[in-house]
Design an enzyme around this catalytic site. Sequence first.
Site, PDB file in Angstrom:
ATOM      1  N   GLU A 173      11.314  44.769 -48.105  1.00  0.00           N
ATOM      2  CA  GLU A 173      12.227  45.036 -49.155  1.00  0.00           C
ATOM      3  C   GLU A 173      13.506  43.975 -49.409  1.00  0.00           C
ATOM      4  OE1 GLU A 173      13.612  49.077 -49.088  1.00  0.00           O
ATOM      5  OE2 GLU A 173      11.586  50.068 -48.598  1.00  0.00           O
ATOM      6  N   TYR A 183      10.072  51.984 -40.381  1.00  0.00           N
ATOM      7  CA  TYR A 183      11.095  51.733 -41.364  1.00  0.00           C
ATOM      8  C   TYR A 183      11.880  50.503 -41.557  1.00  0.00           C
ATOM      9  CZ  TYR A 183      11.026  56.580 -42.886  1.00  0.00           C
ATOM     10  OH  TYR A 183      10.453  57.731 -43.739  1.00  0.00           O
TER      11      TYR A 183
END
Length: 374
Positions: A302, A295
């Site tokens: 991102e 994550y």
Amino acid sequence: MVSPSPFVYWAQDANNIFIKVDLKDIKDPKVDLSKNYVAMTANGVGAHGPSDYSFSLNLFGDIDSDDEVHQTKMSPRAVEFVLKKANSSWWPRLIKHQQKPAWLKIDFERWKSEDDDLSDSNIENSGAKDVMGDYPELYEKLKRDEFGYVKEDVRKVYLVFYNLTQFIFFTYILVVMGVRFMKDGYDSHPGTYDAVGPVFKFAQLIQFLEVMHPIFGYTKGNPMVPFAQVTGRSVILFVMIEAEPRMQTKPVVFYLFFIWSIIEVVRYPYYITEIYKRNIGLLTWLRYTIWIPLYPLGALCEGIIVLRNIPYFEETQRFVVSMPNSWNFTFHMPTVMRVYILILFFPGIYSLMSHMYRARIKKLGPKKLKAKFY
């Protein structure tokens, strides 16, 4: 002439047998009860129309010899019995013989409910238990005896199909990326989006069904959690990558797709095992552990994509709404991207990681850090 038999439905709990005779407008009923025998004759309207009906059952076990503890209820639509067992136990079937008559049916609705119109304070635990939850093996056996196979409900079939489909999509993406990387090495990175982008976009779009699942009661949980996750990914995929061709060739897209796909090929098989209430220790451990490194790495990718896109969006003015216009409204996409990076990026990561940590603690416990291989 032999009288036809009505449909007879039965269920049980540990203390009682529940029998419902599907016979309407009953006249002249005669009931015969003994310790392991039930019989009834009556005139009424059943499966064969108006007629004289009769049935008899040699019970698997004994019922209480005291007739006062049994209950009978007659209504315009059926006759219902609550017969107290002589000994508290679960019977594997209602009658002694393995071969049951075609008119004897299992009352599956009664198995599911604890409500009972015939219940009384002098009959202990007269409501049928949740046999599906408390005795799943017995329930599946009863279904096989009744139908000859295990009849799956539509919800379960749909969820298995959905999760299996998504698992196949993301496995395909990983295989294609892996084969291309083994063949061309790092030179495969620029063509990643062209190779797997269409499949990834389709898989991402149908993930919005996961927002609908808790709304319609197909799964538990708050729909806002999958909404935030799916929407966040969709913005990165469709707004940041699909809308900017120059970003599609960047190596960071390869790493992001790889991380997202690894997460999903663990998540969807885990959901399938949960549907069937099967616990695979290694898979459960991976589901609630693999996010710890992936994550943050995915969020980093991102963030890099958003940051690298700021000058591109400044140049193209894509998604920018300038004044004057008929709505008297302005929107500057590069500014929104800067605000996200400076203000919302780290709180968003913290919120997501906190949610996953709480889920991990709930599932594995704070000290269960090792995988169980059984």
